[in-house]
Design a protein around this motif. Sequence first.
Motif, mmCIF file in Angstrom:
data_model
loop_
_atom_site.group_PDB
_atom_site.id
_atom_site.type_symbol
_atom_site.label_atom_id
_atom_site.label_comp_id
_atom_site.label_asym_id
_atom_site.label_seq_id
_atom_site.Cartn_x
_atom_site.Cartn_y
_atom_site.Cartn_z
ATOM 1 N N ALA A 1 0.870 -1.172 0.000
ATOM 2 C CA ALA A 1 0.000 0.000 0.000
ATOM 3 C C ALA A 1 0.910 1.225 0.000
ATOM 4 O O ALA A 1 1.875 1.290 0.768
ATOM 5 C CB ALA A 1 -0.900 0.008 1.225
ATOM 6 N N LEU A 2 0.639 2.168 -0.870
ATOM 7 C CA LEU A 2 1.462 3.377 -0.967
ATOM 8 C C LEU A 2 0.845 4.469 -0.110
ATOM 9 O O LEU A 2 -0.292 4.888 -0.341
ATOM 10 C CB LEU A 2 1.558 3.846 -2.414
ATOM 11 N N MET A 3 1.592 4.935 0.886
ATOM 12 C CA MET A 3 1.121 6.012 1.747
ATOM 13 C C MET A 3 1.617 7.337 1.182
ATOM 14 O O MET A 3 2.831 7.583 1.105
ATOM 15 C CB MET A 3 1.627 5.817 3.173
ATOM 16 N N VAL A 4 0.675 8.180 0.786
ATOM 17 C CA VAL A 4 1.021 9.465 0.175
ATOM 18 C C VAL A 4 -0.182 10.399 0.321
ATOM 19 O O VAL A 4 -1.323 9.981 0.134
ATOM 20 C CB VAL A 4 1.410 9.266 -1.312
ATOM 21 N N PRO A 5 0.026 11.669 0.694
ATOM 22 C CA PRO A 5 -1.104 12.591 0.860
ATOM 23 C C PRO A 5 -1.874 12.791 -0.438
ATOM 24 O O PRO A 5 -1.299 12.763 -1.530
ATOM 25 C CB PRO A 5 -0.430 13.903 1.305
ATOM 26 N N GLN A 6 -3.166 13.037 -0.315
ATOM 27 C CA GLN A 6 -4.004 13.186 -1.503
ATOM 28 C C GLN A 6 -3.549 14.331 -2.396
ATOM 29 O O GLN A 6 -3.661 14.240 -3.620
ATOM 30 C CB GLN A 6 -5.466 13.384 -1.103
ATOM 31 N N TYR A 7 -3.035 15.413 -1.815
ATOM 32 C CA TYR A 7 -2.627 16.518 -2.680
ATOM 33 C C TYR A 7 -1.479 16.103 -3.597
ATOM 34 O O TYR A 7 -1.341 16.628 -4.703
ATOM 35 C CB TYR A 7 -2.258 17.763 -1.870
ATOM 36 N N GLU A 8 -0.667 15.130 -3.174
ATOM 37 C CA GLU A 8 0.393 14.625 -4.051
ATOM 38 C C GLU A 8 -0.212 13.809 -5.194
ATOM 39 O O GLU A 8 0.235 13.904 -6.346
ATOM 40 C CB GLU A 8 1.379 13.771 -3.260
ATOM 41 N N THR A 9 -1.212 12.997 -4.883
ATOM 42 C CA THR A 9 -1.885 12.224 -5.928
ATOM 43 C C THR A 9 -2.512 13.157 -6.956
ATOM 44 O O THR A 9 -2.379 12.959 -8.168
ATOM 45 C CB THR A 9 -2.957 11.313 -5.307
ATOM 46 N N GLU A 10 -3.184 14.196 -6.478
ATOM 47 C CA GLU A 10 -3.789 15.163 -7.392
ATOM 48 C C GLU A 10 -2.721 15.905 -8.192
ATOM 49 O O GLU A 10 -2.895 16.166 -9.388
ATOM 50 C CB GLU A 10 -4.654 16.143 -6.604
ATOM 51 N N SER A 11 -1.601 16.242 -7.545
ATOM 52 C CA SER A 11 -0.527 16.952 -8.228
ATOM 53 C C SER A 11 0.056 16.117 -9.358
ATOM 54 O O SER A 11 0.305 16.625 -10.466
ATOM 55 C CB SER A 11 0.573 17.324 -7.222
ATOM 56 N N VAL A 12 0.275 14.833 -9.111
ATOM 57 C CA VAL A 12 0.837 13.953 -10.138
ATOM 58 C C VAL A 12 -0.144 13.782 -11.298
ATOM 59 O O VAL A 12 0.252 13.836 -12.475
ATOM 60 C CB VAL A 12 1.215 12.590 -9.522
ATOM 61 N N LEU A 13 -1.422 13.591 -10.983
ATOM 62 C CA LEU A 13 -2.425 13.480 -12.051
ATOM 63 C C LEU A 13 -2.536 14.776 -12.853
ATOM 64 O O LEU A 13 -2.675 14.757 -14.085
ATOM 65 C CB LEU A 13 -3.777 13.108 -11.450
#
Length: 409
Positions: A137-149
């Motif tokens: 499971a990858l632990m990463v804040p949602q703002y990072e997920t949104e930033s990458v997308l």
Amino acid sequence: MNNMNNMNEANDVSDKNDEKGVNDMNDVNDVNDVNTAALPARTEVAVVGAGPAGLALAVTLAAAGIDFVVLDKLTEGANTSRAAVVHARTLEVLDELGASEELIARGIRVTRFGVRDGSRRLLTVPFDRLPTVHPYALMVPQYETESVLLDRLRALGGAVHRPYEVASVVQDADGVTLTMSTGETLRAAYAVGADGMHSTVREAAGIGFTGSAYEESFVLADVVMDWAPGPAEVSLTFGAEGLAVVAPLPGGHYRVVATVDDAPPAPDLAFVQRLLDERGPGQAKVTGVAWSSRFRVHHRVADHYRAGRLLLAGDAAHVHSPAGGQGMNTGIQDGYALGRAFATGRLDGYEAQRRPVALRVVAFTHRMTRMATTRNPVVRGARNIALPLLGHTAMPRKLATELAELNYR
């Protein structure tokens, strides 16, 4: 390709109708993508909401060469962390979108999920033997997920138009007219609501949102602390006062999610420390709060995912308990599946593909939440006896596969 714009409510922990937050430390990134270009008059697909589900949909449409516009009411992307786990199936989807490598580099890989009663370990759920190229499971804040997308979307020639609040959505035989709060209009062949639990698109479609709310409120906090179990696992702790989930985040932080009868609007350090002292005595020493909020959780699924030219994805289609961290993951997978449905001309199959997944996730997380939050001493005792015994069966691997959503391919 027309420029796009959209920003969702959150998935995972943004399944809410009451949230207030506080930032005590400047450690969250700014996801700012204001687009001042004129709103185009027409497009093929209007995407309302630029959270993870909307962005995943937009990236999929961009890769397929389908014209679209993304609309979001926020001036800039949220910079709070909200959802914090990306599961294996979602990473497989992000592989397809060309976004996984960068996201993995920003996160922490966790290979086990520990279940405890106080400091006593009851069960370990392993992720390292999952049948996937991402056995963790990858632990990463949602703002990072949104930033990458968002970065991936820009690389494909897209963008997010902000702030555009959609005030009304009207469909007819030939298309959809979206009217902004400013009076501007956008004509589209289809409109997708990726605009959260209080979806304007879902309301315009007249689609019911069946379910109810949990009585408890939930506390969410990103903290700095000394944590006895350490950063190698996600910990779910049972207690008579309720559950507490502690998960590691990049930068030495931990995510804390806990049920509380009546949480304060912005839980502070002392509140979080008391909460962890009650549920995991001697396990935690909190030294700082990066961000905190309270929220109330619903468990609901839209009665349909499509009404004519209006479709739903993410929190507009399903909301549920944050237990297991599956909300944002299910939403990203919705966005990808819907984008592929547009690309292949198989929109009629979208609801049949994705709504059963939401029903399953909502039922699974509801069972997890109720088992974890029960205050019946007999039920709690039986649970604490049964879980260690189940650790010697195939159950832990089955739970890992369910959490990772690998059964939903």
